[in-house]
Design a protein around this motif. Structure first.
Motif, PDB file in Angstrom:
ATOM      1  N   PRO A 255       0.803  -1.235   0.000  1.00  0.00           N
ATOM      2  CA  PRO A 255       0.000   0.000   0.000  1.00  0.00           C
ATOM      3  C   PRO A 255       0.829   1.276   0.000  1.00  0.00           C
ATOM      4  O   PRO A 255       0.413   2.297  -0.558  1.00  0.00           O
ATOM      5  N   GLY A 256       2.009   1.236   0.612  1.00  0.00           N
ATOM      6  CA  GLY A 256       2.827   2.443   0.683  1.00  0.00           C
ATOM      7  C   GLY A 256       3.243   2.969  -0.674  1.00  0.00           C
ATOM      8  O   GLY A 256       3.258   4.186  -0.908  1.00  0.00           O
ATOM      9  N   TRP A 257       3.586   2.058  -1.582  1.00  0.00           N
ATOM     10  CA  TRP A 257       4.000   2.484  -2.923  1.00  0.00           C
ATOM     11  C   TRP A 257       2.850   3.170  -3.651  1.00  0.00           C
ATOM     12  O   TRP A 257       3.053   4.162  -4.368  1.00  0.00           O
ATOM     13  N   TRP A 258       1.638   2.646  -3.494  1.00  0.00           N
ATOM     14  CA  TRP A 258       0.486   3.285  -4.136  1.00  0.00           C
ATOM     15  C   TRP A 258       0.254   4.681  -3.562  1.00  0.00           C
ATOM     16  O   TRP A 258      -0.004   5.635  -4.311  1.00  0.00           O
ATOM     17  N   LEU A 259       0.331   4.806  -2.249  1.00  0.00           N
ATOM     18  CA  LEU A 259       0.104   6.110  -1.629  1.00  0.00           C
ATOM     19  C   LEU A 259       1.147   7.126  -2.093  1.00  0.00           C
ATOM     20  O   LEU A 259       0.827   8.311  -2.294  1.00  0.00           O
ATOM     21  N   ALA A 260       2.379   6.684  -2.252  1.00  0.00           N
ATOM     22  CA  ALA A 260       3.435   7.604  -2.694  1.00  0.00           C
ATOM     23  C   ALA A 260       3.152   8.170  -4.087  1.00  0.00           C
ATOM     24  O   ALA A 260       3.496   9.318  -4.374  1.00  0.00           O
ATOM     25  N   THR A 261       2.504   7.371  -4.954  1.00  0.00           N
ATOM     26  CA  THR A 261       2.223   7.873  -6.308  1.00  0.00           C
ATOM     27  C   THR A 261       1.109   8.902  -6.334  1.00  0.00           C
ATOM     28  O   THR A 261       0.923   9.591  -7.346  1.00  0.00           O
ATOM     29  N   ALA A 262       0.350   9.036  -5.237  1.00  0.00           N
ATOM     30  CA  ALA A 262      -0.689  10.066  -5.187  1.00  0.00           C
ATOM     31  C   ALA A 262      -0.068  11.464  -5.160  1.00  0.00           C
ATOM     32  O   ALA A 262      -0.703  12.439  -5.586  1.00  0.00           O
ATOM     33  N   GLY A 263       1.176  11.574  -4.667  1.00  0.00           N
ATOM     34  CA  GLY A 263       1.841  12.874  -4.604  1.00  0.00           C
ATOM     35  C   GLY A 263       2.064  13.508  -5.965  1.00  0.00           C
ATOM     36  O   GLY A 263       1.619  14.643  -6.218  1.00  0.00           O
ATOM     37  N   PRO A 264       2.748  12.829  -6.890  1.00  0.00           N
ATOM     38  CA  PRO A 264       2.907  13.391  -8.235  1.00  0.00           C
ATOM     39  C   PRO A 264       1.571  13.659  -8.923  1.00  0.00           C
ATOM     40  O   PRO A 264       1.447  14.602  -9.715  1.00  0.00           O
ATOM     41  N   ALA A 265       0.557  12.826  -8.628  1.00  0.00           N
ATOM     42  CA  ALA A 265      -0.756  13.039  -9.236  1.00  0.00           C
ATOM     43  C   ALA A 265      -1.342  14.368  -8.798  1.00  0.00           C
ATOM     44  O   ALA A 265      -1.926  15.114  -9.612  1.00  0.00           O
ATOM     45  N   ALA A 266      -1.208  14.708  -7.512  1.00  0.00           N
ATOM     46  CA  ALA A 266      -1.723  15.986  -7.020  1.00  0.00           C
ATOM     47  C   ALA A 266      -1.003  17.161  -7.688  1.00  0.00           C
ATOM     48  O   ALA A 266      -1.632  18.154  -8.073  1.00  0.00           O
ATOM     49  N   ALA A 267       0.318  17.048  -7.839  1.00  0.00           N
ATOM     50  CA  ALA A 267       1.065  18.122  -8.495  1.00  0.00           C
ATOM     51  C   ALA A 267       0.668  18.271  -9.960  1.00  0.00           C
ATOM     52  O   ALA A 267       0.597  19.387 -10.495  1.00  0.00           O
ATOM     53  N   LEU A 268       0.383  17.149 -10.613  1.00  0.00           N
ATOM     54  CA  LEU A 268       0.032  17.174 -12.033  1.00  0.00           C
ATOM     55  C   LEU A 268      -1.257  17.949 -12.297  1.00  0.00           C
ATOM     56  O   LEU A 268      -1.437  18.505 -13.381  1.00  0.00           O
ATOM     57  N   THR A 269      -2.148  18.019 -11.327  1.00  0.00           N
ATOM     58  CA  THR A 269      -3.453  18.636 -11.556  1.00  0.00           C
ATOM     59  C   THR A 269      -3.350  20.087 -12.015  1.00  0.00           C
ATOM     60  O   THR A 269      -4.206  20.553 -12.771  1.00  0.00           O
ATOM     61  N   LEU A 270      -2.314  20.797 -11.565  1.00  0.00           N
ATOM     62  CA  LEU A 270      -2.170  22.190 -11.984  1.00  0.00           C
ATOM     63  C   LEU A 270      -1.005  22.411 -12.939  1.00  0.00           C
ATOM     64  O   LEU A 270      -1.103  23.217 -13.860  1.00  0.00           O
ATOM     65  N   VAL A 271       0.102  21.691 -12.757  1.00  0.00           N
ATOM     66  CA  VAL A 271       1.249  21.910 -13.642  1.00  0.00           C
ATOM     67  C   VAL A 271       1.026  21.275 -15.008  1.00  0.00           C
ATOM     68  O   VAL A 271       1.721  21.602 -15.972  1.00  0.00           O
ATOM     69  N   GLY A 272       0.036  20.374 -15.114  1.00  0.00           N
ATOM     70  CA  GLY A 272      -0.228  19.691 -16.382  1.00  0.00           C
ATOM     71  C   GLY A 272      -1.346  20.298 -17.193  1.00  0.00           C
ATOM     72  O   GLY A 272      -1.776  19.697 -18.183  1.00  0.00           O
TER      73      GLY A 272
END
Length: 374
Positions: A255-272
């Motif tokens: 589960p930890g690896w999945w949770l860590a990938t939520a971070g880049p996803a949050a950043a992508l919402t505005l920078v992308g």
């Protein structure tokens, strides 16, 4: 399109329908918050950051209920009934105040009632994997359905949204879950140090995520020029992907690896850009719900009983959701939404890494030598 079938699947034997419906009503409340904040700010003439106190007060009382009740009372029908009535009345009264602080006082009551109902639902659900899966899926199912409805209503102000929340909670006082009223097992706490670290990781995860998520609709309007009804599609994607994540969360052990990938996803919402907003919100929901049930299972495996840490887990996550809007509000008032998304993402990566460290470490104390919780 899978929401109705998934909700019907959740209402199978082994899941208490009143508690599941309570989680649905509470999910609607949390789904409404990002769309309420801009409208509350406009109606009461306060800043966006100050309007974020709506979430802070609501979730702080939610957290307090999850910490206090498991240590002071049993999971009884009486507790359910009082909480259901209070939740309904508070949602209905929230459409009336003309003073911002009066609204906050009413949402304090709503948060306490919601916290009580959530504790009852999760402490019961954690007894079996099947029930926990149903309760976990109910939140994103509700958000998937509620987000576009709430977004459309919010264009007419916050009052119609509160009336909708009252309508969603109307059946609860008339239902009766089969609760035995026995004292919660969380008075006995196993000595596992890793459980304390996992609770801290949940706190960091939710505080980091909430610092941006509750302002995500306002950020979409300010940075990308998206109308609330368009941004609502991204929230629906977030919830829909969360349903898939909750459904398959039991099929992996990292589960930890999945949770860590939520971070880049949050950043992508505005920078992308607009496309990144939709993609990032979808992956955020998927990764979050792929990870959180696994962390709860890790807590249960290191506890005396599966329900031992049910209240603590929900309480720590609620504290995180209360702290997050406070820190995020400073960014929102400065119109620094991009910086906020990056800071939020960094915190979620750190939370995921903490879970990975616990799982890969050697702190695997057995659930023995209980002590009385403070």
């Amino acid at each position: 399109m899978f929401a109705p079938s998934r909700l019907a699947y959740a209402l199978r034997p082994g899941t208490r329908a009143p508690l599941l419906l309570a989680v649905v009503a509470i999910g609607a409340m949390f789904a409404a918050t990002p769309f309420l904040i801009p409208e509350v700010a406009a109606r009461y003439g306060v800043t966006t950051g100050r309007a974020g106190w709506l979430s802070v007060v609501q979730v702080s009382s939610f957290a307090a209920a999850n910490f206090v009740l498991p240590r002071t009372t049993g999971a009884s029908v009486r507790a359910y009934r009082y909480a259901a009535v209070a939740f309904l009345v508070a949602n209905a009264l929230s459409a009336l105040p003309e003073v911002f602080w009066h609204l906050l006082a009413i949402r304090l009551v709503a948060g306490t009632a919601a916290g009580t109902l959530t504790w009852l639902a999760w402490s019961d659900a954690m007894k079996t994997d099947r029930s926990m899966s149903s309760i976990a899926a109910a939140g994103p199912v509700t958000a998937l359905i509620a987000s576009p409805i709430v977004a459309a209503l919010s264009e007419f102000g916050d009052r119609p949204v509160y009336l909708l929340l009252a309508l969603a909670s109307l059946p609860l006082p008339f239902l009766t879950p089969g609760l035995d009223g026995r004292q919660g097992s969380s008075r006995l706490v196993s000595p596992s140090r890793s459980n304390r670290v996992l609770l801290a990781a949940l706190l960091l995860l939710t505080s980091s995520g909430a610092s941006y998520f509750v302002y995500a609709a306002a950020a979409a309007r300010a940075e990308l020029g998206l109308r609330p009804t368009v941004a609502a599609l991204a929230f629906s994607l977030n919830a829909g992907a969360g349903i898939i994540g909750a459904r398959y969360s039991a099929r992996h052990r990292r589960p930890g690896w999945w949770l860590a990938t939520a971070g880049p996803a949050a950043a992508l919402t505005l920078v992308g850009g607009p496309v990144g907003y939709f993609v990032g919100m979808a992956w955020w929901g998927f990764a979050f719900w792929m990870g959180v049930p696994g962390v709860l299972q890790m807590l249960a495996a290191r506890s005396l009983t599966p329900a031992e840490r049910a209240g603590d887990a929900q309480g720590f996550m609620a504290v995180g959701r209360a702290i997050g809007p406070l820190t995020g509000g400073a960014f929102a008032d400065a119109d620094s939404f991009v910086a906020l998304s990056l800071a939020s993402g960094a915190g979620m990566v750190a939370a995921g890494a903490t879970v990975v460290a616990v799982q890969e470490g050697r702190d695997r104390l057995p659930p023995t030598r209980p002590r009385i919780a403070p």
